[in-house]
Design an enzyme around this catalytic site. Structure first.
Site, short mmCIF file in Angstrom:
data_model
loop_
_atom_site.label_atom_id
_atom_site.label_comp_id
_atom_site.label_asym_id
_atom_site.label_seq_id
_atom_site.Cartn_x
_atom_site.Cartn_y
_atom_site.Cartn_z
N GLU A 1 1.08 -1.19 0.04
CA GLU A 1 0.53 0.43 0.02
C GLU A 1 0.68 1.32 -0.29
OE1 GLU A 1 -2.28 2.96 2.93
OE2 GLU A 1 -3.60 1.00 2.86
N CYS B 1 -2.66 7.94 4.51
CA CYS B 1 -2.80 7.48 3.31
C CYS B 1 -3.75 7.90 2.11
CB CYS B 1 -2.15 6.32 3.11
SG CYS B 1 -0.70 5.28 4.29
#
Length: 473
Positions: free
Chosen positions: A246, A280
């Site tokens: 990720e 994120c």
């Protein structure tokens, strides 16, 4: 290219005796936090060898027993929650409430995987009536978990918990920006486990490079920058390690003509400024319909000023702040306008104000790349379709948010946005266990939820036929 970001206010050094250390200072005021050892290739090799030695016995441990040990890990973390949260705040600048929330989330995640692990199964297969066919999940072996600084406790709990409960052994490399937090987690979590099942190595990019180059590492789970993820993927081409990545995002927010612009501005501010923009899935670029743009921008400026008045937490270090300010300054040089914020404040620490920038060009880094700071760049668009077309045009594919009352626009955005997560009318939230699969430069594989158990295992197809037995005399 280094495999892990080099520190900013974290200072790496080679000592006269040949050892390496990392010194961390508090981004709030520049005061020293401490110095930790930076593992070299020999240290990493020793950690991996220990994981290999422990692997067979750990894989043979019944899943329920592994789950019980994850509960013990959760108990240990809960007992020292305040200590871990306070250290996280000192090391990364994360607000105290958010830091404690991350610890609580980690405890819950470990307990979730403790329960899900023993239930993890694959599939029965339909074959001949006289045979048995099924798939069997097996651990991959040694997992390298490389975790970030912006949510270091919760993310580590997810990756490590899923790997351990499915029978893998783990070598954990925390970010060099929070090695003290990583080392403390290693101390707490390894205590109830057999030797070698979980080992923590602290260090800089050289430590990470040595870990992912190891041929004895069978899977790499990394949460961090896109550049680092790409470098890890390149190494995995040689080792064959399975990847769960990720990486960076450039998440878009679309504001339609039919929504309340003041409410929409509140959502944009939350998405752009929470944790000082160091999430994120932070809002990284905003496309607002011309019909509500004037009211929206005015309300967003007011929101930014409110966030600043309440006291923004610092960025993780001065190097991160310098990059955020570089992007803002480059956009201004190209014709963009800063309506509030956009200046490095005087004094110590790594603070940066909540910022609103308008008239930003699509070619500016502020719109094209991950900023990872409290900046809301805004473009006014003539139609929802125009905004959607711009939102789609990105190499990243982490998440996106749509604020609209139109079912037609909702379904079209869900269909067209090339991201792992689409959020409608809320920048954050969602059901627990909602794993997402990032796309493009944002990574690959499922990093959360029950699907992460599948990532941490391989599947063996088994066929058992009916034997022909020897006749007895």
């Amino acid at each position: 290219m280094t495999l892990l970001d080099q520190p900013g206010t974290a200072r790496a050094s080679d000592d006269p005796d040949g050892s390496r250390t990392i010194t961390i200072v508090d981004p709030q005021d520049g005061s020293p936090v401490g110095t930790v050892h930076s593992a070299d290739e020999a240290d990493v090799a020793g950690a991996v060898e220990a994981a290999v030695r422990a692997s067979e016995a750990w894989a043979a441990t019944p899943p329920a027993a592994r789950g019980a040990l994850l509960h013990a890990m959760a108990d240990g973390l809960a007992a020292r929650a305040d200590e871990v949260a306070a250290l996280n705040t000192r090391e990364t600048g994360k607000p105290a409430g958010d830091a404690r929330g991350g610890v609580d989330a980690a405890v819950g995640t470990l307990r979730q995987y403790a329960e899900l692990g023993p239930l993890h199964r694959t599939h029965s297969l339909r074959g001949a009536d006289v045979a048995v066919d099924y798939t069997r999940p097996e651990p991959r072996g040694v997992v390298a978990a490389i975790t970030p600084w912006n949510d270091p406790v919760a993310v580590a709990a997810g990756l490590i918990g899923a790997a351990l409960v499915t029978g893998n052994t783990v070598v954990h490399k925390p970010s060099e920006r929070c090695p003290h937090v990583g080392a403390l987690l290693g101390e707490i979590w390894s205590a109830p486990l057999p030797d070698g099942v979980l080992t923590t190595v602290t260090g800089d990019g050289r430590t990470g490079a040595a870990l992912v180059r190891s041929a004895a590492v069978h899977a790499i789970a990394h949460v961090g920058s896109t550049a680092t993820g790409q470098a890890i993927a390149a190494e995995a081409l040689h080792t064959g390690a399975h990847l769960v990545l990720e990486n960076g995002g450039n998440d878009a927010l679309l504001v339609d003509a039919d929504v309340d612009p003041v409410w929409a501005a509140g959502q944009a501010a939350l998405g752009a400024y929470a944790n000082s923009g160091q999430i994120c899935t932070s809002v990284e670029r905003v496309y607002v319909h011309a019909d509500v743009a004037e009211e929206f921008v005015a309300a967003l400026v007011a929101e930014a000023e409110r966030w600043n008045a309440d006291g923004m937490a610092p960025l993780v270090d001065t190097r991160m702040r310098a990059e955020v300010h570089r992007q803002v300054s480059a956009a201004v040089a190209g014709g963009a306008r800063v309506l509030t914020g956009g200046k490095i404040p005087a004094g110590s620490g790594a603070h940066y104000p909540a910022t609103v920038v308008v008239d930003v060009a699509s070619t500016d880094d502020l719109m094209r790349e991950e900023t990872f700071g409290p900046v809301a760049p805004v473009q006014v668009v003539a139609s929802f379709e125009d905004g959607l077309n711009r939102a789609v045009a990105s190499r990243y594919g982490l998440a996106a948010t749509v604020l609209t009352g139109s079912l037609e626009h909702t379904t079209e955005a869900i269909r067209r946005l090339p991201v792992g997560t689409v959020k409608v009318n809320a920048v954050f939230g969602g059901a627990p266990g909602g794993a997402a699969e990032p796309r493009g430069a944002s990574g690959r594989g499922f990093g959360y939820g029950p699907e992460l158990l599948d990532e941490m295992t391989t599947r063996k197809v088994v066929h058992i036929g009916r034997p022909v037995l020897r006749a007895r005399g």
